[in-house]
Design a protein around this motif. Structure first.
Motif, PDB file in Angstrom:
ATOM      1  N   UNK A 158       4.733   3.664 -12.182  1.00 17.81           N
ATOM      2  CA  UNK A 158       3.666   4.460 -11.589  1.00 17.81           C
ATOM      3  C   UNK A 158       2.455   3.568 -11.327  1.00 17.81           C
ATOM      4  N   UNK A 159       1.591   4.027 -10.443  1.00 24.05           N
ATOM      5  CA  UNK A 159       0.308   3.358 -10.226  1.00 24.05           C
ATOM      6  C   UNK A 159      -0.831   4.250 -10.719  1.00 24.05           C
ATOM      7  N   UNK A 160      -0.489   5.389 -11.294  1.00 29.24           N
ATOM      8  CA  UNK A 160      -1.488   6.344 -11.767  1.00 29.24           C
ATOM      9  C   UNK A 160      -1.632   6.243 -13.289  1.00 29.24           C
ATOM     10  N   UNK A 161      -2.788   5.798 -13.756  1.00 34.16           N
ATOM     11  CA  UNK A 161      -2.990   5.649 -15.195  1.00 34.16           C
ATOM     12  C   UNK A 161      -2.783   6.927 -16.003  1.00 34.16           C
ATOM     13  N   UNK A 162      -2.919   8.098 -15.396  1.00 29.29           N
ATOM     14  CA  UNK A 162      -2.746   9.344 -16.164  1.00 29.29           C
ATOM     15  C   UNK A 162      -1.305   9.523 -16.647  1.00 29.29           C
ATOM     16  N   UNK A 163      -0.347   8.827 -16.019  1.00 29.91           N
ATOM     17  CA  UNK A 163       1.049   8.912 -16.437  1.00 29.91           C
ATOM     18  C   UNK A 163       1.386   7.933 -17.553  1.00 29.91           C
ATOM     19  N   UNK A 164       0.477   7.028 -17.857  1.00 30.23           N
ATOM     20  CA  UNK A 164       0.785   5.954 -18.795  1.00 30.23           C
ATOM     21  C   UNK A 164       0.742   6.417 -20.244  1.00 30.23           C
ATOM     22  N   UNK A 165      -0.271   7.157 -20.616  1.00 28.05           N
ATOM     23  CA  UNK A 165      -0.405   7.573 -22.012  1.00 28.05           C
ATOM     24  C   UNK A 165      -0.521   6.365 -22.910  1.00 28.05           C
ATOM     25  N   UNK A 166       0.327   6.273 -23.889  1.00 23.82           N
ATOM     26  CA  UNK A 166       0.314   5.151 -24.825  1.00 23.82           C
ATOM     27  C   UNK A 166       1.331   4.082 -24.454  1.00 23.82           C
ATOM     28  N   UNK A 167       1.859   4.120 -23.232  1.00 23.28           N
ATOM     29  CA  UNK A 167       2.860   3.150 -22.814  1.00 23.28           C
ATOM     30  C   UNK A 167       2.219   1.788 -22.572  1.00 23.28           C
ATOM     31  N   UNK A 168       3.039   0.779 -22.555  1.00 22.50           N
ATOM     32  CA  UNK A 168       2.585  -0.597 -22.327  1.00 22.50           C
ATOM     33  C   UNK A 168       2.840  -0.942 -20.874  1.00 22.50           C
ATOM     34  N   UNK A 169       1.892  -1.613 -20.234  1.00 26.69           N
ATOM     35  CA  UNK A 169       2.051  -1.990 -18.834  1.00 26.69           C
ATOM     36  C   UNK A 169       3.141  -3.048 -18.707  1.00 26.69           C
ATOM     37  N   UNK A 170       3.668  -3.210 -17.503  1.00 26.48           N
ATOM     38  CA  UNK A 170       4.693  -4.224 -17.249  1.00 26.48           C
ATOM     39  C   UNK A 170       4.174  -5.613 -17.536  1.00 26.48           C
ATOM     40  N   UNK A 171       2.885  -5.844 -17.352  1.00 25.95           N
ATOM     41  CA  UNK A 171       2.350  -7.174 -17.611  1.00 25.95           C
ATOM     42  C   UNK A 171       2.444  -7.528 -19.086  1.00 25.95           C
ATOM     43  N   UNK A 172       2.341  -6.548 -19.941  1.00 27.00           N
ATOM     44  CA  UNK A 172       2.387  -6.823 -21.373  1.00 27.00           C
ATOM     45  C   UNK A 172       3.798  -6.729 -21.933  1.00 27.00           C
ATOM     46  N   UNK A 188       0.828  -1.211   0.000  1.00 27.34           N
ATOM     47  CA  UNK A 188       0.000   0.000   0.000  1.00 27.34           C
ATOM     48  C   UNK A 188       0.861   1.260   0.000  1.00 27.34           C
ATOM     49  N   UNK A 189       1.975   1.215   0.708  1.00 27.61           N
ATOM     50  CA  UNK A 189       2.880   2.361   0.739  1.00 27.61           C
ATOM     51  C   UNK A 189       3.446   2.616  -0.652  1.00 27.61           C
ATOM     52  N   UNK A 190       3.878   1.544  -1.316  1.00 32.70           N
ATOM     53  CA  UNK A 190       4.426   1.677  -2.669  1.00 32.70           C
ATOM     54  C   UNK A 190       3.350   2.192  -3.619  1.00 32.70           C
ATOM     55  N   UNK A 191       2.162   1.607  -3.543  1.00 31.10           N
ATOM     56  CA  UNK A 191       1.055   2.046  -4.395  1.00 31.10           C
ATOM     57  C   UNK A 191       0.782   3.542  -4.186  1.00 31.10           C
ATOM     58  N   UNK A 192       0.663   3.960  -2.941  1.00 30.48           N
ATOM     59  CA  UNK A 192       0.381   5.371  -2.627  1.00 30.48           C
ATOM     60  C   UNK A 192       1.506   6.285  -3.090  1.00 30.48           C
ATOM     61  N   UNK A 193       2.741   5.855  -2.870  1.00 27.25           N
ATOM     62  CA  UNK A 193       3.895   6.660  -3.255  1.00 27.25           C
ATOM     63  C   UNK A 193       3.894   6.938  -4.759  1.00 27.25           C
ATOM     64  N   UNK A 194       3.505   5.946  -5.550  1.00 27.19           N
ATOM     65  CA  UNK A 194       3.561   6.072  -7.002  1.00 27.19           C
ATOM     66  C   UNK A 194       2.299   6.675  -7.618  1.00 27.19           C
ATOM     67  N   UNK A 195       1.330   7.059  -6.812  1.00 27.63           N
ATOM     68  CA  UNK A 195       0.099   7.650  -7.347  1.00 27.63           C
ATOM     69  C   UNK A 195       0.315   9.018  -7.979  1.00 27.63           C
ATOM     70  N   UNK A 196       1.266   9.785  -7.463  1.00 23.78           N
ATOM     71  CA  UNK A 196       1.453  11.144  -7.995  1.00 23.78           C
ATOM     72  C   UNK A 196       2.836  11.367  -8.604  1.00 23.78           C
ATOM     73  N   UNK A 197       3.518  10.265  -8.912  1.00 24.43           N
ATOM     74  CA  UNK A 197       4.863  10.398  -9.476  1.00 24.43           C
ATOM     75  C   UNK A 197       5.266   9.127 -10.195  1.00 24.43           C
ATOM     76  N   UNK A 198       6.396   9.196 -10.876  1.00 24.47           N
ATOM     77  CA  UNK A 198       7.039   8.009 -11.423  1.00 24.47           C
ATOM     78  C   UNK A 198       8.373   7.862 -10.704  1.00 24.47           C
TER      79      UNK A 198
END
Length: 106
Positions: free
Chosen positions: A91-105, A32-42
């Motif tokens: 990041x855990x915030x989708x707004x930072x992703x844009x057209x990037x591919x997730x780590x799962x893919x 949860x700490x990691x998730x929260x930390x990455x919500x507003x940053x990369x």
């Protein structure tokens, strides 16, 4: 970049990004700490570790859980501010992703 140490030995990238693990967040799991930390940053694993005080090995475990839940994404590969080596910025915030591919893919 200046890395600070507080009275409890936690390191951070300055007061505005400081996040401590123990006394200040006893109810939160490391995930949860990691998730929260990455919500507003990369950040890279090393940057997360320095800012939160969570060991890199523990970050890797939490990272895998978040990836499996489609909650953690790789935004780019660039030079890490801590290690000086090329690394994945997460990041855990989708707004930072844009057209990037997730780590799962990727």
């Amino acid at each position: 970049m200046e890395i600070n140490k507080d009275n409890h030995g936690s390191k951070s990238f300055g007061e505005d990004n400081k996040l401590q693990v123990t006394e200040n967040h006893p109810h939160k799991t490391q995930e949860k700490i990691i998730f929260s930390y990455l919500l507003d940053k990369t950040a890279t694993n090393s940057m997360i570790s320095v800012s939160t005080g969570i060991a890199r090995a523990s970050i890797c475990k939490s990272k895998r859980k978040l990836e499996d839940q489609w909650k953690l994404f790789e935004v780019k590969k660039d030079v890490c501010k801590v290690s000086g080596h090329k690394a994945s910025f997460l990041t855990t915030n989708p707004k930072f992703i844009g057209n990037q591919i997730s780590l799962q893919n990727g």
